[in-house]
Design a protein around this motif. Structure first.
Motif, mmCIF file in Angstrom:
data_model
loop_
_atom_site.group_PDB
_atom_site.id
_atom_site.type_symbol
_atom_site.label_atom_id
_atom_site.label_comp_id
_atom_site.label_asym_id
_atom_site.label_seq_id
_atom_site.Cartn_x
_atom_site.Cartn_y
_atom_site.Cartn_z
ATOM 1 N N LYS A 200 0.836 -1.203 0.000
ATOM 2 C CA LYS A 200 0.000 0.000 0.000
ATOM 3 C C LYS A 200 0.870 1.251 0.000
ATOM 4 O O LYS A 200 0.659 2.202 0.757
ATOM 5 N N SER A 201 1.867 1.214 -0.871
ATOM 6 C CA SER A 201 2.820 2.314 -0.938
ATOM 7 C C SER A 201 2.183 3.556 -1.567
ATOM 8 O O SER A 201 1.328 3.465 -2.457
ATOM 9 N N ASP A 202 2.640 4.737 -1.083
ATOM 10 C CA ASP A 202 2.148 6.002 -1.633
ATOM 11 C C ASP A 202 2.642 6.245 -3.055
ATOM 12 O O ASP A 202 2.114 7.109 -3.771
ATOM 13 N N THR A 203 3.658 5.526 -3.432
ATOM 14 C CA THR A 203 4.199 5.704 -4.793
ATOM 15 C C THR A 203 3.497 4.829 -5.828
ATOM 16 O O THR A 203 3.847 4.866 -7.014
ATOM 17 N N THR A 204 2.502 4.079 -5.368
ATOM 18 C CA THR A 204 1.803 3.184 -6.303
ATOM 19 C C THR A 204 1.162 3.934 -7.464
ATOM 20 O O THR A 204 1.277 3.501 -8.626
ATOM 21 N N PRO A 205 0.460 5.097 -7.232
ATOM 22 C CA PRO A 205 -0.125 5.821 -8.374
ATOM 23 C C PRO A 205 0.924 6.247 -9.405
ATOM 24 O O PRO A 205 0.696 6.136 -10.611
ATOM 25 N N GLU A 206 2.076 6.733 -8.910
ATOM 26 C CA GLU A 206 3.135 7.138 -9.839
ATOM 27 C C GLU A 206 3.643 5.932 -10.620
ATOM 28 O O GLU A 206 3.926 6.018 -11.820
ATOM 29 N N MET A 207 3.737 4.817 -9.922
ATOM 30 C CA MET A 207 4.201 3.602 -10.570
ATOM 31 C C MET A 207 3.210 3.142 -11.644
ATOM 32 O O MET A 207 3.594 2.723 -12.740
ATOM 33 N N ILE A 208 1.910 3.231 -11.329
ATOM 34 C CA ILE A 208 0.884 2.834 -12.301
ATOM 35 C C ILE A 208 0.948 3.722 -13.540
ATOM 36 O O ILE A 208 0.794 3.255 -14.677
ATOM 37 N N LEU A 209 1.202 5.034 -13.332
ATOM 38 C CA LEU A 209 1.293 5.959 -14.453
ATOM 39 C C LEU A 209 2.474 5.602 -15.362
ATOM 40 O O LEU A 209 2.346 5.565 -16.589
ATOM 41 N N LYS A 210 3.620 5.331 -14.755
ATOM 42 C CA LYS A 210 4.796 4.962 -15.557
ATOM 43 C C LYS A 210 4.579 3.623 -16.250
ATOM 44 O O LYS A 210 4.977 3.428 -17.410
ATOM 45 N N LEU A 211 3.925 2.704 -15.528
ATOM 46 C CA LEU A 211 3.627 1.414 -16.131
ATOM 47 C C LEU A 211 2.664 1.573 -17.303
ATOM 48 O O LEU A 211 2.788 0.906 -18.334
ATOM 49 N N SER A 212 1.721 2.502 -17.154
ATOM 50 C CA SER A 212 0.778 2.770 -18.241
ATOM 51 C C SER A 212 1.505 3.281 -19.483
ATOM 52 O O SER A 212 1.202 2.874 -20.610
ATOM 53 N N ASN A 213 2.491 4.176 -19.246
ATOM 54 C CA ASN A 213 3.277 4.682 -20.376
ATOM 55 C C ASN A 213 4.050 3.560 -21.054
ATOM 56 O O ASN A 213 4.135 3.481 -22.290
ATOM 57 N N LEU A 214 4.616 2.684 -20.242
ATOM 58 C CA LEU A 214 5.370 1.571 -20.791
ATOM 59 C C LEU A 214 4.480 0.603 -21.565
ATOM 60 O O LEU A 214 4.848 0.093 -22.622
ATOM 61 N N LEU A 215 3.274 0.359 -21.026
ATOM 62 C CA LEU A 215 2.345 -0.534 -21.718
ATOM 63 C C LEU A 215 1.882 0.056 -23.035
ATOM 64 O O LEU A 215 1.699 -0.653 -24.021
#
Length: 359
Positions: A200-215
Motif C-alpha cells: 500500500k505504498s504512496d508511490t503506487t499511483p506514480e508507478m501505475i502511471l509509468k507502467l501505463s506509459n510503458l504498456l
C-alpha cells in the motif's frame, strides 16, 4: 458465369492461334520470295524459278520446325547435349538428301526431264543447301533467343517471389520474437506493481502511471518498424524509475545519454531487454545493486553499454529476452552491429555498437 468465362477464354485462345498461323504463312511467303529472287540468274522473278523454289519449301519448313519445336526445346534447352548433337546430325543427313531429291525432281518436273530448259537456274546444289540452312539457322537463333528471354523472365519472377517469401518470413519471425518479449516484460513489471500494492505504498499511483506509459509503448509503438531513439531512451528511463521504486536504497543506477537526438530512429524495444536483464540477473553486492547504462551517439553511430554488479559463480544470464534480441539484431541490422557480452568476477557487461544506414 463459368460457362461465359470458358467461352471467352476459348475464343481468345482461338484468336491467338489464328494470328500465329497467319504470321507463319506470311513468313514462309517471304522466304519463298527470297528463294525465287536468290536462285534466279539475273535476280529477276521467273516462273520456273518460282515453281522450283516452291519445291524446296516443304523440306525448308520441315527442317526448320524440327529444329525450333523439337531439337532446341527438348534437347538443347534441357542440356541433353549428346542427344541434341546426335539428332541434329540425323536431321542434317536426312534433310541434305531430301534437298538433293527436291532439286532433282523439281527440275525434272519443270522441264519434263529436259534440263537444258532451266538455264536461268545457275545456282549449284551446295548454294541451295546453304540458303535453306541459312533460313533454319536464323529461325532457330530467334527461337533460342525467345526461349532465353522467357527463361530469364521466369527466373526474375521466381527470384522476386523468393525474395517476397523471405521478407514475409522475416516479418513473421520478428513478430514472433516481439510476442515473446511482451509476456517477459509484463511479467517483470506486473510483479513489481503487485509488490507495491501489497505494501500500500504512496508511490503506487506514480508507478501505475509509468507502467501505463510503458504498456502504451509496448502495445502500440512496438509494432512500428522504427521509433525515435529519444523515445526508446525515455521509456528506458521510465523502466529504471519503476525498478528504483522496487529496490529503494539497494539500487544505484547511473544512466547517461550524450548527443542522442530524435532525428535518429531505431527498431523499438531494441535496448530495453538488455536493461531488463541487468536488473533481473544483477547481484546486490555490499548492499547495492550497481548498474551503469550509457548511450553515446555520433551521427548515425550508437554506442550503448550496460553493466551490472555480478558474481561469476552465478549461472550466466541467458534468458528469453536476451536470446530474442540477438535474433532481432541479426534480422534487422545484419552486418551493421557489433555486440560484445563479457563478465568478470564482480560485473557483467554488454557493449552494443550500431551503425545505422543513411536515409
Amino acid at each position: 458465369m463459368c460457362r461465359e468465362y470458358t467461352n471467352v477464354k476459348t475464343n481468345k485462345t482461338t484468336t491467338n492461334r489464328l494470328k500465329q498461323a497467319l504470321l507463319h504463312v506470311l513468313f514462309w511467303l517471304a522466304i519463298l520470295f527470297f528463294f525465287t529472287l536468290t536462285f534466279s540468274a539475273d535476280n529477276t522473278i521467273n516462273s520456273n524459278i518460282f515453281y522450283f523454289s516452291l519445291f524446296l519449301m516443304p523440306i525448308t519448313i520441315g527442317t526448320t520446325y524440327i529444329s525450333v519445336y523439337k531439337l532446341i526445346p527438348d534437347y538443347l534447352v534441357t542440356k541433353r547435349y549428346f542427344l541434341f548433337g546426335l539428332y541434329s546430325l540425323y536431321t542434317i543427313i536426312i534433310s541434305v538428301f531430301s534437298i538433293m531429291f527436291s532439286v532433282f525432281y523439281g527440275i525434272a518436273f519443270l522441264t519434263d526431264f529436259m534440263f537444258t530448259k532451266v538455264e536461268s537456274l545457275t545456282r549449284n546444289t551446295l548454294f541451295i543447301i546453304a540458303c535453306i540452312y541459312l533460313v533454319v539457322i536464323v529461325v532457330s537463333s530467334f527461337k533460342l533467343l525467345k526461349l532465353n528471354l522467357k527463361q530469364s523472365k521466369y527466373n526474375a519472377e521466381l527470384e522476386a517471389k523468393i525474395l517476397e517469401a523471405q521478407l514475409k518470413l522475416k516479418e513473421q519471425e520478428l513478430k514472433y520474437l516481439k510476442m515473446q518479449i511482451h509476456p517477459h516484460f509484463l511479467f517483470n513489471t506486473l510483479n513489481t506493481m503487485y509488490g507495491f500494492a501489497l505494501k500500500k505504498s504512496d508511490t503506487t499511483p506514480e508507478m501505475i502511471l509509468k507502467l501505463s506509459n510503458l504498456l502504451d509503448y509496448l502495445l502500440y509503438q512496438v509494432d512500428k518498424p522504427s521509433v525515435a531513439l529519444t523515445e526508446e531512451i525515455n521509456h528506458i528511463q521510465d523502466y529504471i524509475d519503476l525498478e528504483q521504486m522496487r529496490f529503494n536504497d539497494t539500487l544505484d543506477v547511473s544512466f547517461t545519454s550524450n548527443n542522442c537526438t530524435d532525428t535518429v530512429s531505431v527498431a523499438p524495444m531494441l535496448f530495453l531487454p538488455f536493461v531488463e536483464n541487468s536488473f533481473k540477473h544483477g547481484k546486490i553486492l555490499e548492499g547495492k545493486l550497481n548498474i551503469d547504462i550509457a548511450f553515446k551517439c555520433s551521427g548515425r553511430n550508437i554506442d550503448f553499454s550496460v553493466s551490472n554488479s555480478h558474481e561469476k559463480s552465478q549461472s550466466t544470464p541467458n534468458g528469453i529476452g536476451l536470446e530474442n534480441i540477438k535474433k532481432r539484431l541479426e534480422l534487422l541490422y545484419k552486418g551493421q552491429y557489433k555486440l560484445d557480452i563479457s563478465e568478470s568476477n564482480d560485473s557483467y557487461q554488454v557493449q552494443l555498437n550500431l551503425e545505422l544506414p543513411h536515409g
